[in-house]
Write a protein that holds these residues in place. Structure first.
Motif: not given
Length: 316
Positions: A5-11
């Motif tokens: 999952l790329t961008g998994g620390a985003g909203f």
């Protein structure tokens, strides 16, 4: 199943991660923390299926190659991107590199293993809605910002890998998503910003006349849509929308949140050339192919988000 999952620390990424982990999949998260926050994923650290958080960029081809070679991902949810419209106008190179070139680098790794990619695009690629039935996937596109242009370019690359290499791929276009864990500051969404200002007794600022409308999708409905797109082969090679199916003007949204017209102020629009006057989603395709329909009304979603921010949320 091993999933990247790329961008998994985003909203939205945080909610996608939660759903994937709840379903028992082995998950690796890659995020450079330019938009995301490490606090969004800290709650998953004790989960045995949460294998690793990697702070790194999708522009690092060596890193991507190592991750794919080591973990042989079956599925890649590609949410990592530059997402701010004004930033893309001020600095189009960064947005192009992250959103288009970075997607190409991800595709090249997926191609080697025939890894399915779920590519997160945006409703901002569309022209305004001129019909009561809403915007379906055949609606005209109009990339009115470099952000939208970079996403359209990346969409076409994703679909080209489906046609050229028979690589499983789907392009998803969620409409404006809101809910807990969204930033409440300048980079956040309109609902989160309005709620934060209302809770703090401040004015709600509206860009332009406020007659522009948005179709607001609650984040847990969005995450369910994103995840399901990865596990259903019927959407391979397709573009699929997701939205509530109702639009509301920004003026009405502000009044719904504050209830006090005197606390609403209109200010000069920062990018009127990239404004989309009416956004209303037609999600019929998602219903037909995925069996997906939104479950949370706007009133319920706003109430949940208000409670999260009011309870302290994360100080943003």
């Amino acid at each position: 199943m091993n999933i990247l999952l790329t961008g998994g620390a985003g909203f939205i990424g945080r909610w996608v991660a939660k759903k994937l982990l709840d379903e028992g999949h082995n998950l690796w998260i890659l995020d450079d923390l330019s938009n995301g926050q490490i606090t969004n994923v800290q709650e998953f650290e004790g989960n045995p299926n949460f294998k690793q958080f990697i702070q790194g960029t999708i522009l690092d081809e060596e890193l991507l190659q190592r991750l794919f070679n080591e973990h042989r991902f079956s599925l890649c949810y590609h949410l990592g991107a530059s997402i701010n419209v004004q930033d893309s106008i001020d600095d189009p190179r960064t947005t192009f590199n992250n959103d288009t070139l970075g997607t190409f680098y991800i595709l090249e790794q997926c191609r080697k293993l025939n890894t399915k990619i779920v590519f997160m695009s945006t409703c901002m690629v569309y022209d305004y809605c001129d019909k009561s039935a809403g915007i379906d996937e055949l609606h005209p596109t109009k990339p009115a910002s470099p952000y939208a242009g970079a996403k359209v370019a990346a969409e076409n690359m994703v679909l080209s890998y489906y046609y050229a290499y028979n690589m499983p791929a789907v392009v998803i276009r969620p409409f404006n998503t809101y809910g807990p864990f969204q930033k409440t500051g300048g980079e956040g969404g309109v609902v989160a910003i309005f709620l934060k200002n209302d809770l703090e007794g401040r004015e709600l600022h509206i860009y332009g006349e406020g007659t522009q409308t948005r179709d607001l999708l609650y984040v847990e409905d969005c995450a369910r849509f994103v995840v399901e797109a990865g596990f259903n082969d019927r959407v391979n090679g397709e573009v699929v929308n997701a939205g509530l199916g109702e639009d509301i003007s920004i003026n009405d949204l502000a009044l719904m949140i504050t209830g006090d017209p005197s606390r609403i102020q209109h200010v000069e629009h920062i990018h009127p050339q990239s404004e989309i006057q009416k956004l209303l989603c037609n999600s019929q395709k998602a219903k037909e192919l995925l069996g997906w329909v939104p479950e949370i009304s706007l009133a319920e979603g706003i109430a949940r988000t208000r409670k999260w921010i009011g309870d302290g949320g994360l100080d943003r």
